[in-house]
Design a protein around this motif. Structure first.
Motif, short mmCIF file in Angstrom:
data_model
loop_
_atom_site.label_atom_id
_atom_site.label_comp_id
_atom_site.label_asym_id
_atom_site.label_seq_id
_atom_site.Cartn_x
_atom_site.Cartn_y
_atom_site.Cartn_z
N MET A 1 12.64 14.33 -3.92
CA MET A 1 11.71 13.45 -3.24
C MET A 1 11.71 12.10 -3.96
SD MET A 1 7.88 14.50 -2.11
CE MET A 1 7.11 14.31 -3.71
N LYS A 2 11.84 11.03 -3.20
CA LYS A 2 11.91 9.69 -3.76
C LYS A 2 10.87 8.81 -3.08
CE LYS A 2 15.48 6.21 -4.74
NZ LYS A 2 16.93 5.95 -4.57
N LEU A 3 10.09 8.11 -3.89
CA LEU A 3 9.02 7.25 -3.38
C LEU A 3 9.34 5.80 -3.70
CD1 LEU A 3 6.15 7.11 -2.07
CD2 LEU A 3 5.25 7.16 -4.41
N TYR A 4 9.48 4.98 -2.66
CA TYR A 4 9.66 3.55 -2.81
C TYR A 4 8.27 2.92 -2.84
CZ TYR A 4 14.53 4.38 -1.56
OH TYR A 4 15.82 4.84 -1.54
N LEU A 5 8.00 2.14 -3.87
CA LEU A 5 6.64 1.67 -4.08
C LEU A 5 6.60 0.36 -4.85
CD1 LEU A 5 5.03 3.46 -7.09
CD2 LEU A 5 7.40 3.81 -6.52
N THR A 6 5.41 -0.19 -4.92
CA THR A 6 5.06 -1.23 -5.89
C THR A 6 3.81 -0.72 -6.60
OG1 THR A 6 3.59 -2.44 -4.40
CG2 THR A 6 5.92 -3.09 -4.39
N ASP A 7 3.62 -1.17 -7.82
CA ASP A 7 2.43 -0.75 -8.55
C ASP A 7 1.15 -1.25 -7.92
OD1 ASP A 7 3.52 0.87 -10.57
OD2 ASP A 7 3.92 -0.86 -11.86
N SER A 8 1.23 -2.38 -7.21
CA SER A 8 0.01 -2.98 -6.65
C SER A 8 -0.37 -2.43 -5.28
CB SER A 8 0.18 -4.50 -6.56
OG SER A 8 1.24 -4.81 -5.68
N SER A 9 0.48 -1.62 -4.67
CA SER A 9 0.19 -1.11 -3.33
C SER A 9 -0.85 0.01 -3.38
CB SER A 9 1.48 -0.57 -2.68
OG SER A 9 1.17 0.19 -1.53
N GLY A 10 -1.96 -0.21 -2.69
CA GLY A 10 -2.98 0.84 -2.58
C GLY A 10 -2.47 2.02 -1.79
N ASN A 11 -1.63 1.77 -0.80
CA ASN A 11 -1.09 2.87 0.00
C ASN A 11 -0.14 3.72 -0.82
OD1 ASN A 11 -2.53 2.51 2.42
ND2 ASN A 11 -1.17 0.86 3.02
N ALA A 12 0.68 3.10 -1.66
CA ALA A 12 1.55 3.88 -2.55
C ALA A 12 0.70 4.62 -3.59
CB ALA A 12 2.57 2.96 -3.23
N TYR A 13 -0.38 3.99 -4.02
CA TYR A 13 -1.28 4.63 -4.99
C TYR A 13 -1.81 5.95 -4.46
CZ TYR A 13 -5.62 5.50 -7.49
OH TYR A 13 -6.64 6.10 -8.19
N LYS A 14 -2.17 6.00 -3.19
CA LYS A 14 -2.68 7.24 -2.60
C LYS A 14 -1.69 8.39 -2.80
CE LYS A 14 -4.60 4.56 1.24
NZ LYS A 14 -4.57 4.35 2.70
N VAL A 15 -0.43 8.09 -2.55
CA VAL A 15 0.62 9.10 -2.66
C VAL A 15 0.78 9.53 -4.11
CG1 VAL A 15 3.03 9.64 -2.15
CG2 VAL A 15 1.75 8.09 -0.64
N ARG A 16 0.74 8.57 -5.02
CA ARG A 16 0.86 8.88 -6.45
C ARG A 16 -0.30 9.77 -6.91
NH1 ARG A 16 0.69 4.72 -10.15
NH2 ARG A 16 -0.43 3.33 -8.78
N VAL A 17 -1.49 9.52 -6.39
CA VAL A 17 -2.66 10.32 -6.78
C VAL A 17 -2.47 11.77 -6.35
CG1 VAL A 17 -5.11 10.75 -6.27
CG2 VAL A 17 -4.35 8.46 -6.86
N LEU A 18 -2.14 12.00 -5.09
CA LEU A 18 -2.01 13.38 -4.62
C LEU A 18 -0.85 14.09 -5.32
CD1 LEU A 18 -3.15 15.59 -2.85
CD2 LEU A 18 -1.66 14.79 -1.00
N ALA A 19 0.26 13.39 -5.52
CA ALA A 19 1.39 14.00 -6.24
C ALA A 19 0.97 14.39 -7.65
CB ALA A 19 2.58 13.05 -6.26
N SER A 20 0.18 13.56 -8.30
CA SER A 20 -0.30 13.86 -9.65
C SER A 20 -1.24 15.06 -9.66
CB SER A 20 -1.00 12.63 -10.24
OG SER A 20 -1.54 12.93 -11.51
N ILE A 21 -2.18 15.08 -8.74
CA ILE A 21 -3.13 16.19 -8.66
C ILE A 21 -2.41 17.51 -8.43
CG2 ILE A 21 -4.95 17.21 -7.21
CD1 ILE A 21 -5.98 14.30 -6.78
N LEU A 22 -1.38 17.48 -7.58
CA LEU A 22 -0.66 18.71 -7.22
C LEU A 22 0.54 18.97 -8.13
CD1 LEU A 22 -0.71 18.35 -3.32
CD2 LEU A 22 -2.19 19.77 -4.76
N ASN A 23 0.74 18.12 -9.14
CA ASN A 23 1.86 18.27 -10.07
C ASN A 23 3.21 18.31 -9.35
OD1 ASN A 23 0.39 18.39 -12.60
ND2 ASN A 23 -0.36 20.37 -11.87
N VAL A 24 3.38 17.43 -8.39
CA VAL A 24 4.62 17.37 -7.62
C VAL A 24 5.53 16.30 -8.25
CG1 VAL A 24 5.66 16.86 -5.38
CG2 VAL A 24 3.45 18.04 -5.51
#
Length: 195
Positions: free
Chosen positions: A1-24
């Motif tokens: 799984m590959k995520l294209y993002l910027t650190d400042s994107s709130g929408n990318a942040y959402k994905v990072r949060v859930l991936a972190s919570i679920l240890n993905v």
């Protein structure tokens, strides 16, 4: 799984949060926002909207943070973050829609105008933003979470642009229920701090 993002994107942040919570685990591919890499032909082949985040999964490309949250929640989160029961799923979905409407077009766009990366009618955006805060106040005055009386992807979807509302000139001081909800979100194990 590959995520294209910027650190400042709130929408990318959402994905990072859930991936972190679920240890993905996932690979991060940073997009050069200042160089407008997201508007170049190679990126537009992945996402014709020219926005981050974009996720590549098993040869498929998904280009919307809500789609990413749905995928991660159902694939790795069991019933907890997005239940399969139709009524419960619909309850979560209405808040996902809220995140992509009043929250985004109000709170995020007001922030964008103030920060200089969006043009448009600031007062109109702030009006939508105030409406978003009123709806959140209505829900959170009697509930700890946005849906199902527990944390779901609804909370993750709404969090970043609500948290950043003051950057658009919409203070949260008069919204103690919202401030308490933000703190509850931040207390979830695995939650990623919003810089």
């Amino acid at each position: 799984m590959k995520l294209y993002l910027t650190d400042s994107s709130g929408n990318a942040y959402k994905v990072r949060v859930l991936a972190s919570i679920l240890n993905v685990p996932y690979e991060k591919a940073y997009v050069d926002w200042d160089a407008k890499e997201h508007k170049q032909p190679a990126f537009l082949k992945m996402n014709p909207r020219g926005q981050v985040p974009v996720m590549e999964i098993d040869g498929k490309v998904l280009w919307d943070s809500t789609a990413h949250l749905v995928y991660l929640a159902r694939k790795f989160g069991g019933e907890k973050w997005l239940p399969s029961d139709p009524l419960a799923m619909a309850e979560v979905a209405q808040w996902l829609a809220f995140a992509q409407n009043e929250v985004f077009f109000g709170l995020q766009w007001a922030r964008g105008v103030v920060k200089g990366f969006k043009t448009g009618n600031l007062e109109e955006y702030r009006g939508y933003g105030r409406r978003a805060l009123e709806v959140l106040d209505w829900r959170l005055a009697k509930n700890e979470w946005l849906a199902l009386d527990r944390p779901t992807i609804a909370d993750i979807a709404c969090y970043p642009y609500v948290k950043r509302a003051p950057e658009g000139g919409l203070a949260l001081d008069a919204h103690p229920a919202i401030a308490a909800w933000l703190r509850r979100c931040e207390g979830i194990a695995g939650w990623v701090k919003l810089d």
